[in-house]
Enzyme design. Structure first.
Site, mmCIF file in Angstrom:
data_model
loop_
_atom_site.group_PDB
_atom_site.id
_atom_site.type_symbol
_atom_site.label_atom_id
_atom_site.label_comp_id
_atom_site.label_asym_id
_atom_site.label_seq_id
_atom_site.Cartn_x
_atom_site.Cartn_y
_atom_site.Cartn_z
ATOM 1 N N GLU A 81 56.170 -53.914 42.100
ATOM 2 C CA GLU A 81 55.595 -53.698 43.428
ATOM 3 C C GLU A 81 56.421 -54.334 44.547
ATOM 4 O OE1 GLU A 81 52.378 -57.326 43.947
ATOM 5 O OE2 GLU A 81 51.671 -55.425 43.150
ATOM 6 N N HIS A 82 57.359 -55.216 44.208
ATOM 7 C CA HIS A 82 58.159 -55.883 45.239
ATOM 8 C C HIS A 82 59.374 -55.074 45.655
ATOM 9 C CE1 HIS A 82 56.244 -59.484 43.126
ATOM 10 N NE2 HIS A 82 55.633 -59.353 44.287
ATOM 11 N N HIS A 83 59.959 -54.308 44.704
ATOM 12 C CA HIS A 83 61.173 -53.553 45.022
ATOM 13 C C HIS A 83 61.035 -52.062 44.721
ATOM 14 C CE1 HIS A 83 62.515 -57.727 44.094
ATOM 15 N NE2 HIS A 83 63.218 -57.547 45.181
#
Length: 211
Positions: free
Chosen positions: A93-95
């Protein structure tokens, strides 16, 4: 008239993932703008890339509906049931880069047992969305514990994160392992040790129940 016992044997739980609607056309336009902003204008051989990107991410982020079919534990089976090396495909979900690996999912049956293929379906239910591996591991364990009501549940996930291997530190081949144990598999040292030993040993060739 159908007896309560017959209903208990035959009625599955329909699991429908929450869908907020996928706008493929909007995603395609956004993908084209994203590529252009990176200096990668779509033309020639890449003219259809935005459409492919939109469809690829829609597929990666959309789990399938399924029936959670359970059966009465008529034989009073009380040993560990373990499905090893269930494929895991999710997106960090971060990248928004994929992470790939396997899940080992086991439980100690209570009053009901589960078709083994449904363990893979539950993994997919939570994997096909933006995730972090720690949360994914716990969500699978918590969901099975709530819906199957076993005496214990264990989930171990081993995965390689592309956000770690193709960017940043570029630690190719690095794997992350997470675990979540509930009930007897957490509280009883012998049951815990058995589960963890089986998830780290070589797979055995054996038959199994499928549903």
């Amino acid at each position: 008239m159908t007896s309560p016992a017959a209903i208990a044997k035959a009625t599955p739980l329909r699991v429908v993932p929450p869908l907020e609607g996928v706008d493929l056309a909007g995603a395609e336009r956004a993908a084209a703008e994203f590529l252009a902003a990176l200096g990668l204008a779509s033309s020639g051989a890449t003219a259809d890339t935005p459409r492919r990107m939109a469809r690829a991410y829609a597929e990666m982020l959309t789990p399938r509906s399924f029936d959670l079919t359970t059966f009465p534990n008529d034989e009073y089976y009380d040993e560990l049931v373990l499905a090893r090396a269930i494929p895991v495909q999710s997106v960090c979900e971060h990248h928004m880069l994929p992470f790939l690996g396997v899940a080992h999912v086991g439980y100690l049956p209570g009053r009901r047992i589960l078709g083994l293929s449904k363990l893979a379906r539950v993994v997919e239910l939570f994997a096909r969305r933006p995730q972090v591996q720690e949360r994914l591991t716990k969500q699978v364990a918590d969901w099975l514990h709530a819906h199957l009501q076993p005496r214990g549940v264990g989930v171990v996930i081993e995965a390689e994160h592309l956000c770690m291997t193709v960017r940043g530190v570029r630690a190719g081949g690095a794997h992350t392992t997470t675990s979540s144990l509930l009930g007897t598999l957490r509280e009883d040292p012998r049951s815990r040790a058995e589960f963890l030993a089986l998830t780290t040993s070589s797979p055995a060739t054996s038959g199994g129940r499928h549903g």
